[in-house]
Structures are given as structure tokens and as C-alpha cells.
Design a protein around this motif. Sequence first.
Motif, PDB file in Angstrom:
ATOM      1  N   LYS B 270     -22.733  18.764   2.539  1.00  0.00           N
ATOM      2  CA  LYS B 270     -21.921  17.671   3.088  1.00  0.00           C
ATOM      3  C   LYS B 270     -21.012  18.243   4.163  1.00  0.00           C
ATOM      4  CE  LYS B 270     -22.065  13.635   0.738  1.00  0.00           C
ATOM      5  NZ  LYS B 270     -22.761  13.595  -0.513  1.00  0.00           N
ATOM      6  N   THR B 271     -20.560  17.345   5.048  1.00  0.00           N
ATOM      7  CA  THR B 271     -19.658  17.791   6.100  1.00  0.00           C
ATOM      8  C   THR B 271     -18.295  18.152   5.536  1.00  0.00           C
ATOM      9  OG1 THR B 271     -20.708  16.465   7.782  1.00  0.00           O
ATOM     10  CG2 THR B 271     -18.424  17.031   8.158  1.00  0.00           C
ATOM     11  N   THR B 272     -17.812  19.319   5.907  1.00  0.00           N
ATOM     12  CA  THR B 272     -16.444  19.671   5.524  1.00  0.00           C
ATOM     13  C   THR B 272     -15.590  19.936   6.755  1.00  0.00           C
ATOM     14  OG1 THR B 272     -17.303  21.889   5.210  1.00  0.00           O
ATOM     15  CG2 THR B 272     -16.891  20.612   3.220  1.00  0.00           C
ATOM     16  N   GLU B 273     -16.247  20.334   7.841  1.00  0.00           N
ATOM     17  CA  GLU B 273     -15.541  20.617   9.093  1.00  0.00           C
ATOM     18  C   GLU B 273     -16.090  19.677  10.155  1.00  0.00           C
ATOM     19  OE1 GLU B 273     -13.412  22.890  10.484  1.00  0.00           O
ATOM     20  OE2 GLU B 273     -12.733  23.652   8.537  1.00  0.00           O
ATOM     21  N   PRO B 274     -15.212  19.051  10.964  1.00  0.00           N
ATOM     22  CA  PRO B 274     -15.712  18.055  11.895  1.00  0.00           C
ATOM     23  C   PRO B 274     -16.538  18.613  13.058  1.00  0.00           C
ATOM     24  CG  PRO B 274     -13.363  18.385  12.188  1.00  0.00           C
ATOM     25  CD  PRO B 274     -13.750  19.170  10.989  1.00  0.00           C
ATOM     26  N   ARG B 275     -16.367  19.872  13.378  1.00  0.00           N
ATOM     27  CA  ARG B 275     -17.086  20.394  14.539  1.00  0.00           C
ATOM     28  C   ARG B 275     -17.820  21.693  14.231  1.00  0.00           C
ATOM     29  NH1 ARG B 275     -14.222  18.363  19.744  1.00  0.00           N
ATOM     30  NH2 ARG B 275     -12.919  16.722  18.900  1.00  0.00           N
ATOM     31  N   LYS B 276     -18.157  21.891  12.980  1.00  0.00           N
ATOM     32  CA  LYS B 276     -18.824  23.133  12.603  1.00  0.00           C
ATOM     33  C   LYS B 276     -19.942  22.846  11.624  1.00  0.00           C
ATOM     34  CE  LYS B 276     -15.133  26.576  12.783  1.00  0.00           C
ATOM     35  NZ  LYS B 276     -14.163  27.156  11.873  1.00  0.00           N
ATOM     36  N   GLY B 277     -20.936  23.705  11.614  1.00  0.00           N
ATOM     37  CA  GLY B 277     -21.968  23.692  10.582  1.00  0.00           C
ATOM     38  C   GLY B 277     -22.691  22.370  10.457  1.00  0.00           C
ATOM     39  N   TYR B 278     -22.637  21.804   9.266  1.00  0.00           N
ATOM     40  CA  TYR B 278     -23.382  20.583   8.968  1.00  0.00           C
ATOM     41  C   TYR B 278     -23.086  19.473   9.970  1.00  0.00           C
ATOM     42  CZ  TYR B 278     -25.531  17.023   6.009  1.00  0.00           C
ATOM     43  OH  TYR B 278     -26.331  16.024   5.521  1.00  0.00           O
ATOM     44  N   ALA B 279     -21.795  19.333  10.321  1.00  0.00           N
ATOM     45  CA  ALA B 279     -21.411  18.281  11.265  1.00  0.00           C
ATOM     46  C   ALA B 279     -22.130  18.460  12.598  1.00  0.00           C
ATOM     47  CB  ALA B 279     -19.903  18.274  11.470  1.00  0.00           C
ATOM     48  N   VAL B 280     -22.294  19.695  13.036  1.00  0.00           N
ATOM     49  CA  VAL B 280     -22.974  19.933  14.306  1.00  0.00           C
ATOM     50  C   VAL B 280     -24.415  19.460  14.216  1.00  0.00           C
ATOM     51  CG1 VAL B 280     -23.634  21.678  15.993  1.00  0.00           C
ATOM     52  CG2 VAL B 280     -21.471  21.883  14.786  1.00  0.00           C
ATOM     53  N   ALA B 281     -25.062  19.779  13.098  1.00  0.00           N
ATOM     54  CA  ALA B 281     -26.443  19.326  12.921  1.00  0.00           C
ATOM     55  C   ALA B 281     -26.497  17.806  12.971  1.00  0.00           C
ATOM     56  CB  ALA B 281     -26.991  19.835  11.595  1.00  0.00           C
ATOM     57  N   GLU B 282     -25.513  17.139  12.360  1.00  0.00           N
ATOM     58  CA  GLU B 282     -25.493  15.668  12.380  1.00  0.00           C
ATOM     59  C   GLU B 282     -25.254  15.148  13.787  1.00  0.00           C
ATOM     60  OE1 GLU B 282     -22.678  14.437   9.196  1.00  0.00           O
ATOM     61  OE2 GLU B 282     -24.527  13.717   8.296  1.00  0.00           O
ATOM     62  N   ILE B 283     -24.296  15.772  14.469  1.00  0.00           N
ATOM     63  CA  ILE B 283     -23.933  15.301  15.799  1.00  0.00           C
ATOM     64  C   ILE B 283     -25.112  15.431  16.756  1.00  0.00           C
ATOM     65  CG2 ILE B 283     -22.499  15.879  17.788  1.00  0.00           C
ATOM     66  CD1 ILE B 283     -20.326  16.638  15.604  1.00  0.00           C
ATOM     67  N   TYR B 284     -25.825  16.573  16.673  1.00  0.00           N
ATOM     68  CA  TYR B 284     -26.974  16.751  17.572  1.00  0.00           C
ATOM     69  C   TYR B 284     -28.157  15.898  17.147  1.00  0.00           C
ATOM     70  CZ  TYR B 284     -24.824  20.305  20.423  1.00  0.00           C
ATOM     71  OH  TYR B 284     -24.006  20.939  21.310  1.00  0.00           O
ATOM     72  N   SER B 285     -28.148  15.447  15.903  1.00  0.00           N
ATOM     73  CA  SER B 285     -29.269  14.626  15.443  1.00  0.00           C
ATOM     74  C   SER B 285     -29.145  13.173  15.884  1.00  0.00           C
ATOM     75  CB  SER B 285     -29.346  14.650  13.919  1.00  0.00           C
ATOM     76  OG  SER B 285     -29.684  15.920  13.477  1.00  0.00           O
ATOM     77  N   CYS B 286     -27.990  12.789  16.398  1.00  0.00           N
ATOM     78  CA  CYS B 286     -27.807  11.381  16.779  1.00  0.00           C
ATOM     79  C   CYS B 286     -28.620  11.080  18.025  1.00  0.00           C
ATOM     80  CB  CYS B 286     -26.335  11.075  17.030  1.00  0.00           C
ATOM     81  SG  CYS B 286     -26.094   9.421  17.686  1.00  0.00           S
ATOM     82  N   PRO B 287     -29.578  10.155  17.916  1.00  0.00           N
ATOM     83  CA  PRO B 287     -30.401   9.838  19.072  1.00  0.00           C
ATOM     84  C   PRO B 287     -29.761   8.789  19.974  1.00  0.00           C
ATOM     85  CG  PRO B 287     -31.224   8.707  17.150  1.00  0.00           C
ATOM     86  CD  PRO B 287     -29.991   9.429  16.710  1.00  0.00           C
ATOM     87  N   SER B 288     -28.521   8.391  19.679  1.00  0.00           N
ATOM     88  CA  SER B 288     -27.830   7.363  20.471  1.00  0.00           C
ATOM     89  C   SER B 288     -28.637   6.079  20.554  1.00  0.00           C
ATOM     90  CB  SER B 288     -27.557   7.858  21.891  1.00  0.00           C
ATOM     91  OG  SER B 288     -26.725   8.967  21.865  1.00  0.00           O
TER      92      SER B 288
END
Lengths: 344, 617
Positions: B270-288
Motif C-alpha cells: 500500500k502507499t505510505t509515501e506520496p512520491r516514493k515507491g508504490y505511489a510512483v508505480a501508481e502515478i506512472y500507471s495512470c493512463p489519464s
Amino acid sequence: MNEYRILIIGGGPAGMETAYQLKNLGLNPVIIERNDKLGGHLAQWDRLFPSSDSAETLLEKLKDQTKDIEKKLNAKISNITKEGNIFHVTLSNGIKYDAAAIVICTGFDLFKAEKKQEYGYGIYNNVITNAELEDYFKTHNDKRIDEPKRIGFVHCVGSRDVKVNNTYCSKVCCATALKQACEIKDEFPYADVYCFYMDLRMFGKGYEDLYLKAQKDFDIKCVRGRVCEVSENIEGKLVIKAEDTLLGTPMKMTLDLLVLMCGMEKSKSSNEIQKMLNINNNEDGFIETRDNFSGLNLTKEKGVFVAGACTSPKTLPDTIAEARAAAMEVFNYLKVNGQPSLVQ
Amino acid sequence: MRPIFDPFVLPFVISMTFVLLYCIIGMIRIIFQLPKEDRRKFLRSLIYPKSALKNFRDLVNDCLFHTKIWKRKPLLGYMHMSIALGWFMIIIVGHFESITFSPLRGLEVPFMQKMMSNLYLPIFFRYFAIEELSLKAQIFSFLMDFFLLMIISGIFIAVVKKKKPKKVGMKRVTKFGIKEDMVRLSLWTIFPLRFLAESSIANIAGGSFLTKYLGFELVFGGNYNETLSMVFWWLYSIDLAIFMTLLPFSRYMHIPAEALLILLRNAGLKTTEPRKGYAVAEIYSCPSCGLCIDVCPMSEVKDNYKNTAVYFIRNIRKGKRRRDVKNMTEKCLMCGKCIEVCPLGIESLNIKIAQRKKTYYKIKSDFSYLERLQDYKTTRPQDDLSAHSQKTLYFAGCMSHLTPKITRSMTKIFKLANENFEFLDADGSICCGRPMMLTGKINEAKALIAKNTELIKKSGAKKLVLSCPICYKVFKEEYQLDGIEILHHTQYINELIENDKLNIDRSDKRYAYHDPCELGRAFGIYDEPRNVIDNIGLLTQGKSDRDMSACCGGSIGSLTMSMEERDEITKNTIKDLTLNQPDEIVTACPLCLKTFARLSPIEVKDIAEIVVEGLEG
């Protein structure tokens, strides 16, 4: 007798006073009242702030002034059409009038306390409204009020409250609460009486004196802070939670009686009439006036006038003053635009 | 004899190398940014056969078939599947084809060159191949043509979607800048160019129904023109290069990132840091894709669509000023609708909460009373019951205390059901901790949770009934109440009805049911309340319900939304609910109830209230 009438919608203090003044000006008003008696909320009240004068005395005076004026009780308006400057009005019982002007004096409804569920009105037995307490003073017939030892008054119920969509101040509740607090203390001298207020707006003649008297002579305790929650304990006593914002502490207290100072909302009875006359409300739900200064009795519709609490919360002196002003506006209107023959 | 190398492949080869390196480095970075415990969990999950199998299934379903989009919008589902699966298959089949019929067969080629040629041969196979008439070769070229056609049909829908979003079932689509438009254009043109390039040479290289018969015979009129053909091959390669080079900087990064996200998610991270690790994978996975824009209740107020999940994620990715991101984070109502529709299941709410954790809010919390508090002053259970039956606890929570009709009704129901119950917080409750959680104040929340846990365990009850879904969520997710069954009162009442413990008279009153976010979307409690209402009266259908139910507008999730903005949301939700003229609106959350009651033209009640009416009536 002139054939054209001035239609006064609503037989409360505003309507009665307007009618009386129009009559004095030589016009021919008729009062349309939906209830079976005149007086509106005034007829439900026992005494009036700030001086605790009898409401009945004032009501009798107003009634006496209008005794020669035609009134239609238990009457509703079913249709209004305008032709030129003349309104053709049909009542529900079929009576028809041709009116040269209409004065809306439909007043206010008391805020429905059930809407503030957290205060428990309609849920807990010992939560009552300001109107019910007034009725008790009149009749002394209310089983809920039984030698209470601790009494609380909640100001601003349904007023200045975004959560019920009423952001305005109802103007009369502060003074009413202190008046009622003194009166109930008079009745039950050993009771502790608390008033929970946000601000005390004692702006009118004699109000500040009432506030001082309540504290000095009647030992009313005023707590600045809103009651947030009411519940009932096992013995059936009310438990309230509030915050004393001057001390900055939360407080909890058991009470035998809680009085909710329900504020004013524009009366729903005018909705239909407004639709017929194409008159809108302001954002606060009260009838829109032409401006906020010199056009307070005028609407955007020519020949339609307003007086009293249907345009904003008002005290009785305000209402009576406005009723007189409305009569004057009608007179001036007829002189210029309407039926000069009516105004000799 | 065809050549085995041509300079036109270079743009592709270089850009492809770049993209592969970029993704590998990015992946390693993400994995290294994970907290140690998470990293270990992740690596372990890759090896375990059970999770590996799930990974494989999810990768196929989500990356290739896009089953989640199919379920919501079939046309969009087809669009994505045709492009993703088609492309994937072209790569796979292309590799097999180029191995089977390699132009290098029988040639003496240095090892290095052989390896290098593997990079471009499958992609530009036709350029280097000579038509073979064996059945096997024919099957290969048929498959290649088939998948090419599939992709082109998908791109056709994509063009329609861009021009007329309503045709594919979308009201609003995400707005893009010129860079994204360019990348999209390069993607759209890759396959038409491939079609033209392959067709232009089909008389030599062969092909199937699409390239040979339609392409070569019809488009090129059966004439082979070497220069023209070269132009198309160059364009095809350059176009691929443009796409590949820009991919890491565009929304198409979701193609590689999604695969990693699925693996990480399946490992239970799960995301624990807004701009690190898991969150980055989520952010880059957004196809807009913007599916979240239409469903977001915030979009009811015109300008607020800019705060929807897709723009929030884009802003974080762009590294926009901290304040902008903070504002967006605080506005969100946390209703979770965006996650429900997100084809990638990006849990943007967790990123937002992680972001809120980073913000210092001036909240003065004085928890000293927790230590002084020894026990809840409960209302005692009825004595005759306490001896011989299991005790059930009732925890109303602060919001239910503001709606005493709910607590009254529940007390009545407990009594009528002959339950040995204890009203735990009759005299006022310790906060469940959820509001603190939502502001990112995890430590403060933990303190409250610990105290409540202690007091609840002390009571010795086996069942805990809650009236507020806000409490329910945090109780379910954060409380360790081993052995105590946690129920929301909708579930509890439903149980009573199913066990014939309540006799309800059915009336013909019409009820619209509003699904509270934290009950429905969060826990899938959709059927229980509907069952209960079915036993009391008639359930009318609203415009959207269950997982697509709109927020009431009162959510405590938003820290900054104004009353006016909330009112717009509330009005709209009431409009949706009253679509089929119900007599009353029923909900199961005290906050929804209070929010609706302000603006609803018809009466709003809690489900417990109508149950009691049914019992009395």
C-alpha cells in the motif's frame, strides 16, 4: 363606496395595521385571512418583550381598529389575474374582488425544530419550543413543565445556521429568550436558568435593560456557546453538551427542561400567491423587495406591496411601522398610477 | 537475396534501447524506494507459486484483455483490448515468425550481429523476408495480418473517442497539452504506417488478406515501387522512435508501469509515501483516461473537475508546486468512486492521505482524558437476559449521537429482538479515529483506537454493532478486536429479519436507498440494506446506485470544500435518488442523513427508523 378594493393578504399585526391606516386614508381595504381568527402569531403569545406587556392588549387594540373593515376569515386565494392596473382576485369560496392594489402581509413560520435532530425535539419529552412555552404561560397547561429545577434556553435554533440553510439572524429570539427566562424564573424561583447564546443582539429600545435585569434580578446564567448535542439519561433527564467559548471548555449538564428558540422562516402560505403574482424570494427565502432602503414596501410587480415579516425577520414595532409605511406607499401609488378617483 | 540490415531500423533500435533501459532503471528505483519490509514481501510474492499464478492471471486480464473496462464500457474495453492484445500478439507472433523464417538461416553471421538483429528483425520482418508458400508461413502471415487489423480497428475507435466522447459513453475526457497530442498522434500512425510499409513490399515478402490482397493489390495497385516502399519503412521506424522516446514522459508510460503495479499490488503493498515507491508505480500507471472525471462528485461544481483524480495524479507526476497538490488533496471528499471506475485500480485516496500526512495541520489534540477514562458509562443490559445469552455491544459514534432518532430506533430494535445488548457509548463516545486518519494524523488516531480497543475487549462481548459507516470503516480496517464480530446495523437488522426475529408489516411506501460511501464502495454492503427495505416497502431505483452511488456532499473526507460546493453535490445526489418518485429517502449513515435533510424536498430517514415504523405499523 368605491368599486375597487385594496386586498390585504394576511390578518396578523402587519395586515391589521395596514388595513386600519388605509381606511384612515379613505380607501377600502379587505383582509383575507386563512385562519379562523385574526392576530397571527401575536394571538399565540402571552407577553411581549422587552417590557413583558400583555400581547392580548395589543391584539385587542389592533382588532378594535379594524372592526369596521371587511374581513374574510378561513379564506384562501385561488386565483389572481391582472388586467391593466386592476387585479381580479378569486377566493376559494368563490367570492371575487377587483383590487387596485395588493399588500402581502403573510408573515413568518416558526422554524421547525425537528429539523435540528441533535436537539431532540419530538424525540425527548422535555424539549419544547419558544411558542409552546408561551402557550404554557397563557394556559398553564403543559404536562412537560412540572416543577423544573434546571432549565436551558437554546438561542438561534434555525437561525444563523448554515447547516439548516438559514444564515440570517431572526432578530427577536435573543430578547424573547431573556424575557421567557425571566418569566419562567418568576414562576419557578428555585430553578436554575441557563441561556446558551452565540451573540446577544440586544439592539432595540429597552433590550439592554432587559439583559441586565435578567442577570441581576433573575440570576439568569448566560453561557456563550452553542449546544451541540442533547440526549436523555436513564432517569429521563436531558443531558446536553455545549461549549463555553469564553472559558474555552466543553461542558455537560443535566436539565429538566430545554426550550428551543425557534427562529423565523418566511411563511410557506405565501408561496402560491407569489407564484400567481410572479414575485420571487431572496436567497434567504424571504420575499424580495425593490431595494434595501426606500423601497422596502415595494415589489418588482407594480401594485403589489409588502409589509411585515414576510420580507425579513422583524420585531413587532418594526412590523407596525412598516405596515403604516406600506399604507402610505399604496396611497401614493394610487394617486399617480392607479385610480385617481379612489384617492380624493 | 534480401539484405539483413538497413539503416532505417536505427531510429527504432536506438529508441527501443533507451526505453528498455529507462524502464529497468525506473523499476529498480521504485523497488529500492519501498520500505524494507515491503520490499521483502514483494520479492517473496514473485516466487510463491500461488501469488505468481495470480500475477500471471491479473497481468493477462488487466494488461491485455482489460476486463475491467469491458465491464463498464464495452466499446472502450474493445478499444483497449484490440490495441494492447493486438500489439502484444504482433510482438509475440512476430518473434516466432522471425525465428522460424529468419532471413539469417544458413548464413554465416557473427554472433554479435545475430544478437543485434534480434532487436529489429521481428519488427521489420517483412522488409527482410521473402515470401514462403508453406502452410505454416501462411498461417503466420494470416495471424500477423489479423492482429494488425485488430489494432487498426481499435485505433479507429480511439479517433472517434477523441472527436466525439459521447459516442463511446463518456461525457468529459481529460484535456491534454501539445506534447501528449504528439505522442498520441505518433501512436495512432504506427500501425497504419506498418500496414503501408508491409503492403508496399507484399509482392516480395508475402502477406495475407490485409497486406497482400487489400494493401498491395488495392492500395498500391499491384505495383512495387522501391523508393516509395523505403519511404514507408523509414516513416514506420521514425514513428516508432518518436513514440518510444516520448513514452517515458507521456501518459503511455502506463503500459510498462501497469505491469509493475499489478505485481506490487498482488504482493499486498500500500502507499505510505506520496512520491516514493508504490505511489510512483501508481502515478506512472495512470493512463489519464479520465473515466474518473464523469463520476467524481466534485465535478458537479464546474471548475472543480480540475481536482479529480486524473489531474491530481498528473500534478504529482509533473512535480507541480507542493501547494497545488496540497490543495487538491484537501478538497477531495474521499468517496472512492474514482477508484471504483479506475481500470487500473489506482488507489489515489491512499496517495492523498499519505500527502496529508506530510502537511502540518494546527490541530490541538488533548488526549489526556484517555488515560483518566477507566470505562464507558454504559446503559446496563436487562438483567434477565444477561445471565444466559451472549452480550452484544452497541457503539453509536459521535454522528449517531447527533441523530438521536437512529440511536432510539436501534435501542428499540435490540429490545424487540430480545437481545442482551449494552449501549456502550450512551454517555458519549471516544472518537473512532477515522477523522484523524483522514487528516493523516495516524499517531493520534492510533491513540484513540488503542483506548477503544481496550474498553471494548474488556466488555467481553462477542458482537459489536455500529450505526455509523465512518466508524465501521476504521473499526474494520484498523481495530484488532480478535474474536469480536463487527457489524453495521444494516447487516445486523438484516440478520434479525432473516432469522425471523422481527415481525415487520410490509407497506406500499416507496423508498429510495442511498448507499453511503464507506458502507457500499468500501465494503460492498449493498444487498443487506436492500433486503431490509424489501421487507418494509417498495424500493425505487435511483439514477445510479451501489458502487456508482454519488457522495451525499457531507463527507468528512474533504478538509476545504465550501458549503456552497457541497450543496451542489447534495442537490444533484437528491435529484438522482428521487428519479422514480419515492416517498422517502432512506440511508444508513447519520452524516448522509443530516446532509440530505437540509435540502431534500421529501423526508430522509435512517434504515433503522423505517424498521421501527414497520414494527409499530
